[in-house]
Design a protein around this motif. Structure first.
Motif, PDB file in Angstrom:
ATOM      1  N   VAL A  58     -44.993 -26.931 -38.730  1.00 32.58           N
ATOM      2  CA  VAL A  58     -46.419 -27.250 -38.827  1.00 32.58           C
ATOM      3  C   VAL A  58     -46.699 -28.009 -40.126  1.00 32.58           C
ATOM      4  CG1 VAL A  58     -48.727 -26.265 -39.165  1.00 32.58           C
ATOM      5  CG2 VAL A  58     -47.257 -25.399 -37.334  1.00 32.58           C
ATOM      6  N   HIS A  59     -46.198 -27.477 -41.245  1.00 32.51           N
ATOM      7  CA  HIS A  59     -46.415 -28.127 -42.539  1.00 32.51           C
ATOM      8  C   HIS A  59     -45.897 -29.563 -42.526  1.00 32.51           C
ATOM      9  CE1 HIS A  59     -46.757 -24.142 -45.005  1.00 32.51           C
ATOM     10  NE2 HIS A  59     -47.708 -24.297 -44.120  1.00 32.51           N
ATOM     11  N   LYS A  60     -44.726 -29.759 -41.955  1.00 26.33           N
ATOM     12  CA  LYS A  60     -44.117 -31.094 -41.911  1.00 26.33           C
ATOM     13  C   LYS A  60     -45.009 -32.082 -41.161  1.00 26.33           C
ATOM     14  CE  LYS A  60     -40.287 -33.664 -39.851  1.00 26.33           C
ATOM     15  NZ  LYS A  60     -39.180 -33.612 -38.869  1.00 26.33           N
ATOM     16  N   ASN A  61     -45.479 -31.686 -39.975  1.00 26.05           N
ATOM     17  CA  ASN A  61     -46.247 -32.618 -39.148  1.00 26.05           C
ATOM     18  C   ASN A  61     -47.674 -32.803 -39.627  1.00 26.05           C
ATOM     19  OD1 ASN A  61     -44.640 -33.616 -36.611  1.00 26.05           O
ATOM     20  ND2 ASN A  61     -43.970 -31.518 -36.985  1.00 26.05           N
ATOM     21  N   VAL A  62     -48.233 -31.805 -40.305  1.00 31.00           N
ATOM     22  CA  VAL A  62     -49.539 -31.983 -40.939  1.00 31.00           C
ATOM     23  C   VAL A  62     -49.420 -32.984 -42.082  1.00 31.00           C
ATOM     24  CG1 VAL A  62     -51.283 -30.859 -42.366  1.00 31.00           C
ATOM     25  CG2 VAL A  62     -50.496 -29.748 -40.274  1.00 31.00           C
ATOM     26  N   SER A  63     -48.378 -32.835 -42.900  1.00 29.39           N
ATOM     27  CA  SER A  63     -48.193 -33.733 -44.052  1.00 29.39           C
ATOM     28  C   SER A  63     -47.902 -35.165 -43.611  1.00 29.39           C
ATOM     29  CB  SER A  63     -47.066 -33.222 -44.957  1.00 29.39           C
ATOM     30  OG  SER A  63     -45.821 -33.261 -44.283  1.00 29.39           O
ATOM     31  N   GLU A  64     -47.279 -35.302 -42.433  1.00 30.44           N
ATOM     32  CA  GLU A  64     -46.966 -36.634 -41.913  1.00 30.44           C
ATOM     33  C   GLU A  64     -48.085 -37.172 -41.023  1.00 30.44           C
ATOM     34  OE1 GLU A  64     -43.086 -36.315 -40.125  1.00 30.44           O
ATOM     35  OE2 GLU A  64     -42.112 -35.926 -42.056  1.00 30.44           O
ATOM     36  N   LYS A  65     -49.211 -36.449 -41.011  1.00 25.79           N
ATOM     37  CA  LYS A  65     -50.445 -36.882 -40.340  1.00 25.79           C
ATOM     38  C   LYS A  65     -50.273 -37.133 -38.843  1.00 25.79           C
ATOM     39  CE  LYS A  65     -52.340 -38.805 -44.604  1.00 25.79           C
ATOM     40  NZ  LYS A  65     -53.025 -37.526 -44.908  1.00 25.79           N
ATOM     41  N   ARG A  66     -49.535 -36.232 -38.204  1.00 27.04           N
ATOM     42  CA  ARG A  66     -49.434 -36.251 -36.736  1.00 27.04           C
ATOM     43  C   ARG A  66     -50.065 -35.018 -36.110  1.00 27.04           C
ATOM     44  NH1 ARG A  66     -44.148 -38.010 -37.971  1.00 27.04           N
ATOM     45  NH2 ARG A  66     -43.392 -35.883 -37.647  1.00 27.04           N
ATOM     46  N   LEU A  67     -50.381 -34.019 -36.930  1.00 24.91           N
ATOM     47  CA  LEU A  67     -50.882 -32.749 -36.418  1.00 24.91           C
ATOM     48  C   LEU A  67     -52.163 -32.355 -37.151  1.00 24.91           C
ATOM     49  CD1 LEU A  67     -50.416 -30.270 -34.562  1.00 24.91           C
ATOM     50  CD2 LEU A  67     -49.028 -29.277 -36.394  1.00 24.91           C
ATOM     51  N   TYR A  68     -53.203 -32.043 -36.378  1.00 27.47           N
ATOM     52  CA  TYR A  68     -54.512 -31.720 -36.940  1.00 27.47           C
ATOM     53  C   TYR A  68     -55.046 -30.439 -36.282  1.00 27.47           C
ATOM     54  CZ  TYR A  68     -54.110 -36.654 -38.204  1.00 27.47           C
ATOM     55  OH  TYR A  68     -53.666 -37.864 -38.686  1.00 27.47           O
ATOM     56  N   PHE A  69     -55.969 -29.777 -36.973  1.00 22.96           N
ATOM     57  CA  PHE A  69     -56.587 -28.557 -36.446  1.00 22.96           C
ATOM     58  C   PHE A  69     -58.100 -28.668 -36.554  1.00 22.96           C
ATOM     59  CE2 PHE A  69     -52.407 -27.314 -38.088  1.00 22.96           C
ATOM     60  CZ  PHE A  69     -51.856 -26.778 -36.934  1.00 22.96           C
ATOM     61  N   THR A  70     -58.790 -28.250 -35.495  1.00 18.88           N
ATOM     62  CA  THR A  70     -60.249 -28.327 -35.505  1.00 18.88           C
ATOM     63  C   THR A  70     -60.850 -27.269 -34.584  1.00 18.88           C
ATOM     64  OG1 THR A  70     -62.165 -29.774 -35.158  1.00 18.88           O
ATOM     65  CG2 THR A  70     -60.342 -30.004 -33.612  1.00 18.88           C
ATOM     66  N   SER A  71     -62.080 -26.888 -34.885  1.00 17.60           N
ATOM     67  CA  SER A  71     -62.840 -26.024 -33.979  1.00 17.60           C
ATOM     68  C   SER A  71     -63.884 -26.838 -33.218  1.00 17.60           C
ATOM     69  CB  SER A  71     -63.519 -24.892 -34.761  1.00 17.60           C
ATOM     70  OG  SER A  71     -64.353 -25.415 -35.774  1.00 17.60           O
ATOM     71  N   ASN A  72     -63.927 -28.161 -33.483  1.00 17.50           N
ATOM     72  CA  ASN A  72     -64.838 -29.056 -32.772  1.00 17.50           C
ATOM     73  C   ASN A  72     -64.150 -29.524 -31.486  1.00 17.50           C
ATOM     74  OD1 ASN A  72     -66.555 -31.079 -31.847  1.00 17.50           O
ATOM     75  ND2 ASN A  72     -67.064 -31.804 -33.905  1.00 17.50           N
ATOM     76  N   ILE A  73     -64.214 -28.676 -30.481  1.00 15.63           N
ATOM     77  CA  ILE A  73     -63.479 -28.940 -29.242  1.00 15.63           C
ATOM     78  C   ILE A  73     -64.033 -30.159 -28.512  1.00 15.63           C
ATOM     79  CG2 ILE A  73     -62.835 -27.976 -26.997  1.00 15.63           C
ATOM     80  CD1 ILE A  73     -62.829 -25.226 -28.317  1.00 15.63           C
ATOM     81  N   ALA A  74     -65.332 -30.334 -28.526  1.00 12.55           N
ATOM     82  CA  ALA A  74     -65.955 -31.478 -27.841  1.00 12.55           C
ATOM     83  C   ALA A  74     -65.405 -32.795 -28.377  1.00 12.55           C
ATOM     84  CB  ALA A  74     -67.471 -31.423 -28.012  1.00 12.55           C
ATOM     85  N   LYS A  75     -65.366 -32.914 -29.693  1.00 12.31           N
ATOM     86  CA  LYS A  75     -64.865 -34.148 -30.311  1.00 12.31           C
ATOM     87  C   LYS A  75     -63.386 -34.357 -29.998  1.00 12.31           C
ATOM     88  CE  LYS A  75     -64.655 -36.546 -34.774  1.00 12.31           C
ATOM     89  NZ  LYS A  75     -64.957 -36.434 -36.231  1.00 12.31           N
ATOM     90  N   ALA A  76     -62.611 -33.259 -30.004  1.00 14.23           N
ATOM     91  CA  ALA A  76     -61.172 -33.359 -29.712  1.00 14.23           C
ATOM     92  C   ALA A  76     -60.928 -33.807 -28.277  1.00 14.23           C
ATOM     93  CB  ALA A  76     -60.502 -32.018 -29.980  1.00 14.23           C
ATOM     94  N   ILE A  77     -61.768 -33.329 -27.350  1.00  9.27           N
ATOM     95  CA  ILE A  77     -61.651 -33.740 -25.947  1.00  9.27           C
ATOM     96  C   ILE A  77     -61.942 -35.234 -25.805  1.00  9.27           C
ATOM     97  CG2 ILE A  77     -62.770 -33.541 -23.675  1.00  9.27           C
ATOM     98  CD1 ILE A  77     -63.117 -30.523 -24.315  1.00  9.27           C
ATOM     99  N   GLN A  78     -63.009 -35.677 -26.438  1.00  8.04           N
ATOM    100  CA  GLN A  78     -63.414 -37.079 -26.322  1.00  8.04           C
ATOM    101  C   GLN A  78     -62.376 -38.035 -26.903  1.00  8.04           C
ATOM    102  OE1 GLN A  78     -67.218 -36.979 -28.263  1.00  8.04           O
ATOM    103  NE2 GLN A  78     -68.156 -35.705 -26.663  1.00  8.04           N
ATOM    104  N   ALA A  79     -61.631 -37.582 -27.909  1.00  8.95           N
ATOM    105  CA  ALA A  79     -60.657 -38.452 -28.579  1.00  8.95           C
ATOM    106  C   ALA A  79     -59.304 -38.493 -27.873  1.00  8.95           C
ATOM    107  CB  ALA A  79     -60.465 -37.986 -30.020  1.00  8.95           C
ATOM    108  N   ALA A  80     -59.091 -37.642 -26.882  1.00 10.39           N
ATOM    109  CA  ALA A  80     -57.754 -37.464 -26.313  1.00 10.39           C
ATOM    110  C   ALA A  80     -57.481 -38.338 -25.103  1.00 10.39           C
ATOM    111  CB  ALA A  80     -57.564 -35.997 -25.937  1.00 10.39           C
ATOM    112  N   ASP A  81     -56.185 -38.654 -24.921  1.00 10.02           N
ATOM    113  CA  ASP A  81     -55.687 -39.237 -23.671  1.00 10.02           C
ATOM    114  C   ASP A  81     -55.264 -38.117 -22.723  1.00 10.02           C
ATOM    115  OD1 ASP A  81     -55.788 -41.799 -24.898  1.00 10.02           O
ATOM    116  OD2 ASP A  81     -53.808 -41.466 -25.766  1.00 10.02           O
TER     117      ASP A  81
END
Length: 446
Positions: A58-81
């Protein structure tokens, strides 16, 4: 490989491990959860679950900016493929899978659908859930945006979940369209796995059938173990002998105190409910469930037989989680064994290297918890083994004998060789094997 924007809804074992591994192979992944406290912990680099290697990945992929965490589910849905549904489907009082969280997610997806997306169910769900999810999305969508439904069940083993994802044996992809299948198949190509294309309903059934079959093997060998005890045979040798048959295989033939965890108990119950709903009397799965519970009752009877009355006896219980290398307490044998010991008047001292805090949530203070293995054993009338942690496998038997009031071990995982226990002069009671008695008789009821 085309980099996809993947949103994973649910940050339990399946969601967090799957999302992290998708990031590891190069995708842009957002893991989201309605539990803001859990998201806050993840953003701080703290894991809500114990899984070897997960924190570092987790630390590796967060630092390499491929992994993010959010409680804003609506925004995450809209941004996804691609949107993965990885929320819990716990067992309800009737035994069926509780789809409350899945339905909530489907509703939220519908409310935020803003373009074509592939909606993938990763949670273990009954046959027909894909159709239900699609219906709920359409009902709650304010537009006629297109989407496809995929069932992509997980086959992770807790304790080695990252390994199982990065080196998965197979990827079952049940898709509602060829386009959706190709997209999810492409996502899985870096895992170098066998990809099986099915309908959505078939993929949903594969997950239940796989877990029920493995649970059946475990209950079968436990029933064989119970017969072995009565006829003087050794179940470990029986398992070895039949496991060499390629048609049977050696996996899931280890007799013990019964299976637990997040999958087998609830999935066998759910499959039983599915069969009943569709008018089929699935007698085999009934027997699997009954055998598994009885195994825990029989185990406590072994403890009582070894000590006579348990009233006032101090019992050291080693291992609380359902298996090693996890803090998961769901349907763990300790949840049945400890209360049964307490009902018979025993005083319980308990040890686990990882799961104590989680155990307190489920067992409460029916026992005293210890972080030191040998302190747990000291002055106990008997030692009981429920989880095959490496720390327990490597017990210093000389030290154990010096600490116990009586040299009695009741082993629910068959960790020790019978000859070794005889040489150390223990009374050793295991599963499906002859009882080892001390050279100098001790007061026991066996």
């Amino acid at each position: 490989m085309e980099v996809r924007k993947i949103t994973v809804i649910g940050t339990g074992y399946v969601g967090l491990v799957s999302g992290t591994c998708f990031a590891e192979i190069g995708h842009e992944v957002t893991c989201c959860d309605i539990n803001e406290e859990k998201i806050s912990l993840l953003r701080q680099g703290n894991m809500p679950i114990y899984e070897p290697g997960l924190k570092e990945l987790v630390h590796k992929n967060v630092s390499e900016k491929r992994l993010y965490f959010t409680s804003n589910i609506a925004k995450a849905i809209q941004a996804a493929d691609i949107i993965y549904i990885a929320v819990g489907t716990p067992m309800s009082q009737t035994g069926e899978a509780d789809l409350t969280f899945v339905k909530q997610v489907a509703k939220t997806i519908g409310e935020n659908l803003n373009g074509y997306k592939v909606i993938v169910t990763k949670s273990t769900v009954p046959v027909g859930t894909g159709r239900l999810v699609a219906s709920l999305i359409r009902t709650h969508s304010q537009s006629s945006q297109p989407f496809d439904i995929v069932s992509n069940p997980e086959f992770l083993r807790e304790g080695v979940a990252i390994q199982d994802t990065m080196n998965m044996e197979r990827a079952i992809i049940g898709a509602s369209s060829e386009k959706a299948f190709q997209i999810i198949a492409e996502v899985h190509k870096p895992f170098n796995t066998k990809i099986v294309q099915t309908s959505v309903e078939t993929a949903e059934m594969i997950k239940y059938a796989a877990n029920a079959f493995l649970a059946t093997k475990l209950s079968f060998i436990n029933d064989i173990a119970n017969i072995c005890e009565r006829v003087g045979a050794d179940v470990t040798k029986v398992s070895e002998g039949i496991g060499l048959d390629k048609r049977i295989g050696h996996q899931f033939l280890q007799a013990g105190v019964g299976f637990g965890g997040s999958c087998f108990p609830k999935d066998t119950a759910a499959l039983h409910h599915i069969a009943k709903t569709y008018g089929y009397d699935f007698k085999l799965i009934d027997a699997v469930i009954e055998t598994n519970f009885n195994q825990r009752v029989f185990f406590v009877e072994k403890v009582e037989a070894a000590l006579g009355s348990l009233q006032g006896k101090i019992i050291s219980v080693l291992g609380l989680s359902f298996k090693p290398n996890t803090d998961d307490m769901r349907y763990a044998p300790s949840l049945d064994v400890i209360p049964l010991l307490r009902e018979k008047g025993a005083i319980v001292k308990a040890y686990d290297p990882i799961a104590i805090e989680e155990a307190k949530k489920h067992i409460g203070y029916q026992c005293t918890y210890f972080e030191d293995l040998y302190e747990t054993i000291e002055n106990a009338d008997a030692c009981v083994i429920l989880t095959d942690w490496s720390e327990i496998k490597e017990l210093d038997l000389v030290k154990v004998k010096s600490l116990l009031r009586k040299p009695i071990i009741i082993d629910g995982r068959n960790l020790f060789d019978l000859n070794t226990m005889h040489e150390h002069d223990f009374m050793y009671v295991s599963i499906g094997r002859p009882v080892v008695r001390t050279k100098t008789p001790i007061q026991d009821a066996i």
